[in-house]
Design an enzyme around this catalytic site. Structure first.
Site: not given
Ligand SMILES: [Zn+2]
Ligand SMILES: [Zn+2]
Length: 302
Positions: A60, A62, A64-65, A140, A210, A268
């Protein structure tokens, strides 16, 4: 099958923890799964050859990915990469990457392909003769997919002594490995199972991050060799898990148990927790075959 954890902590990069990224080695292919900030540094630290990465799967959008992706793509260009690169991720990923490459006038000199995803149902997105990859729709705050990597059954194993005993010509060995019945030199039909053994059991890897607690994925990942499932929180912060669409360690263990997987790997983790062993303790009460991901850790599944 080998899993190299490059980063497995939620939210921001910190001195000693990295956001999500991992490399799965399966049937001699390397797949990069998610690409948080710092992924290229972690690849170097873990001595993973850049040129072996041909497929990147982004769960996805976001940060952090995926905030490490444009940097990685740009470094590949500076290293004069020629091999093509395939990026699989949510609709919009092409726009995010190409606008940065365009405005910095640094378009790649190697072929870069985007495979944008928007289906809410599981979808086959990669396949070769040895394995397949399908999406696992997750719950998510934005559109998110996990990924299920599945080995295909290999050839049957030839029992050479039996083949000789049944007087089978060498030219037919290939057919035997493919499971076919053959005719011996003396003209009699030889059933395949008499001269071969079943192939190695296949392995599979389900990556789920996530996501909120999501029982809908259970039939799809049922019996997987390994499930990587996010556990951002412990039950002490369960009230945060649902509104942020994340899971607790207990919920991850519940999914592993109901799906009957062989092993669960947690990751995570919210950086509010200083001792990640608490995640294992919480999950083990429900699903004992649990391991903790950590940056730089390698898991080998024989
Ligand atoms: Zn994440
Ligand atoms: Zn996320």
């Amino acid at each position: 099958m080998k899993l190299n954890i490059l980063g497995c902590y939620a939210a921001t990069p910190r001195s000693f923890t990295n956001p999500t990224s991992q490399v799965l080695e399966i049937k001699n292919e390397l797949f990069l799964i998610d690409c948080g900030e710092g992924t290229q540094v972690q690849l170097r630290r873990n001595k993973i050859k850049f040129s072996r990465i041909k497929h990147v799967f982004i769960s996805h959008l976001h940060g952090d990915h995926c905030y490490g992706l444009v940097g990685l793509i740009s470094t590949f260009r500076l290293l004069n990469r020629e091999t093509e690169l395939h990026v699989y991720g949510p609709k919009g990923i092409k726009e995010i990457i190409t606008i940065q490459l365009k405005l910095s006038n640094s378009w790649t000199n190697y072929p870069l392909y985007f495979h944008e995803l928007s289906s809410k149902e599981p979808q086959l997105i990669f396949e070769n003769e040895k394995l397949s990859v399908e999406t696992i729709p997750l719950i998510h705050r934005i559109y998110t997919n996990g990924f299920l990597f599945k080995e295909k059954p290999g050839d049957r194993k030839l029992l050479i002594n039996k083949a000789v005993e049944y007087n089978i010509d060498v030219s037919l060995y290939k057919s035997l490995k493919k499971g076919k019945d053959v005719t011996s030199e003396s003209g009699e039909l030889v059933r395949n199972h008499l001269v071969t053994a079943p192939p190695e059991p296949t392995k599979s890897y389900a990556y789920c991050s996530d996501t909120a607690f999501n029982q809908k994925m259970i039939p799809q990942i049922s019996g997987a060799t390994v499930l990587y499932h996010e556990s951002t929180f412990l039950e002490d912060k369960a009230e945060l898990a649902f509104p942020t669409k994340h899971s607790t360690a207990k919920e991850a263990a519940q999914i592993a148990k109901e799906a009957g997987v062989q092993k669960l790997i947690l990751g995570h983790y919210s950086t509010r927790y200083s001792n990640i062993n608490l995640f294992r303790e919480e999950a083990a009460g429900i699903f004992p075959e649990v391991e903790l991901a950590d940056d730089g850790k390698v898991f080998v599944f024989e």
